[in-house]
Design a protein around this motif. Structure first.
Motif, short mmCIF file in Angstrom:
data_model
loop_
_atom_site.label_atom_id
_atom_site.label_comp_id
_atom_site.label_asym_id
_atom_site.label_seq_id
_atom_site.Cartn_x
_atom_site.Cartn_y
_atom_site.Cartn_z
N MET A 173 19.08 93.01 17.26
CA MET A 173 20.34 92.47 16.78
C MET A 173 20.02 91.34 15.80
SD MET A 173 23.57 90.85 18.89
CE MET A 173 23.86 92.32 19.82
N ASN A 230 25.08 89.15 13.63
CA ASN A 230 25.67 89.79 14.81
C ASN A 230 25.58 88.89 16.04
OD1 ASN A 230 26.34 92.00 13.28
ND2 ASN A 230 24.62 93.23 13.95
N LYS A 231 24.49 88.12 16.14
CA LYS A 231 24.37 87.17 17.25
C LYS A 231 25.43 86.07 17.12
CE LYS A 231 19.47 87.90 18.18
NZ LYS A 231 18.12 87.34 18.09
N THR A 239 28.35 86.43 15.68
CA THR A 239 29.61 87.08 16.05
C THR A 239 29.71 87.20 17.57
OG1 THR A 239 29.62 88.34 13.99
CG2 THR A 239 31.04 89.14 15.75
N LEU A 240 28.64 87.60 18.21
CA LEU A 240 28.63 87.72 19.67
C LEU A 240 28.88 86.37 20.33
CD1 LEU A 240 28.30 89.75 21.93
CD2 LEU A 240 25.85 89.28 21.92
N THR A 254 25.78 95.28 8.96
CA THR A 254 25.47 96.44 9.80
C THR A 254 26.76 97.05 10.32
OG1 THR A 254 25.38 95.14 11.84
CG2 THR A 254 23.31 95.35 10.59
N ASN A 255 26.67 98.28 10.80
CA ASN A 255 27.84 98.92 11.41
C ASN A 255 28.28 98.16 12.65
OD1 ASN A 255 28.13 100.93 9.49
ND2 ASN A 255 26.78 102.34 10.57
N LEU A 256 27.31 97.65 13.42
CA LEU A 256 27.66 96.85 14.60
C LEU A 256 28.46 95.61 14.18
CD1 LEU A 256 27.49 96.31 17.64
CD2 LEU A 256 25.31 95.13 17.20
N GLY A 257 28.02 94.96 13.11
CA GLY A 257 28.74 93.79 12.61
C GLY A 257 30.13 94.13 12.11
N LYS A 258 30.25 95.28 11.43
CA LYS A 258 31.56 95.73 10.94
C LYS A 258 32.51 95.99 12.10
CE LYS A 258 29.81 97.99 6.78
NZ LYS A 258 29.59 99.30 6.14
N PHE A 259 31.96 96.36 13.25
CA PHE A 259 32.78 96.60 14.44
C PHE A 259 33.08 95.29 15.17
CE2 PHE A 259 32.65 97.10 19.10
CZ PHE A 259 33.84 97.76 19.28
N LEU A 260 32.02 94.50 15.42
CA LEU A 260 32.18 93.29 16.24
C LEU A 260 33.01 92.21 15.56
CD1 LEU A 260 28.65 92.69 17.84
CD2 LEU A 260 30.74 93.48 18.96
#
Length: 192
Positions: free
Chosen positions: A1, A5-6, A8-9, A70-76
């Protein structure tokens, strides 16, 4: 990650702390200022909310600058935003600070835009947020902060700036939602 993203988390992880501060009757005392009484727990909640809100700018800036989208970032990222703002507005209603009908409109707009984005994503189309949507977010955050501070920063001017900010946020919420649907309605016609 990656780092954005971290960040955002971390925003998502701050939400339960924010909720707890406004939901549980902590006996930390009252801050008396400008003929207003503000529970210390509300002040701490405002600080947590402001930090969480700032991470929204920080993760996006860092992801774009270092090309770490990232796709994870676009989601989160949008999920974190909606969870934070929705939790804040719902708690403002519970505390009797914000009218429920305004909060219903604001949250309904978020559901509607998310639904349109899901349809677009199913068609392989990414719908970017517009300038009005960004202004909507800024005014929502400002309104939440000033409402939680019981209008203290503006008590000297004897004006309900907290409610004015809330109505401005409502107007931007409606206008940006209408603009978003008008601009992107073609996605609905293109879906199979």
């Amino acid at each position: 990650m990656n780092i954005p993203n971290k960040i955002t988390l971390s925003r998502i992880l701050l939400i339960p702390i924010f909720i707890l501060l406004l939901s549980y009757p902590f006996e930390w005392g009252i801050w008396e200022v400008a003929d207003q009484s503000i529970p210390i727990s509300h002040l701490v909640a405002v600080i947590i909310f402001a930090i969480a809100s700032a991470t929204d700018w920080l993760d996006g800036y860092y992801a774009r600058k270092y090309q770490l989208v990232t796709n994870l970032g676009k989601f989160l990222d949008p999920m974190a935003d909606k969870l934070l703002v929705s939790a804040a507005f719902i708690l403002l209603v519970e505390l009797g600070i914000a009218p429920a009908w305004i909060v219903i409109i604001i949250i309904s707009r978020e559901f509607a835009v998310t639904g349109l984005r899901l349809v677009a994503a199913g068609e392989g189309v990414v719908l970017a947020a517009g300038q009005l949507g960004k202004l909507k977010t800024v005014f929502q955050i400002l309104a939440i902060i000033v409402l939680l501070l019981h209008n203290v920063p503006f008590s000297a001017v004897d004006m309900p700036i907290d409610m004015i900010l809330l109505y401005v946020a409502l107007i931007f919420t409606i206008v940006s939602g209408v603009e978003y649907f008008v601009k992107n309605w073609h996605v609905m016609g293109d879906s199979k």
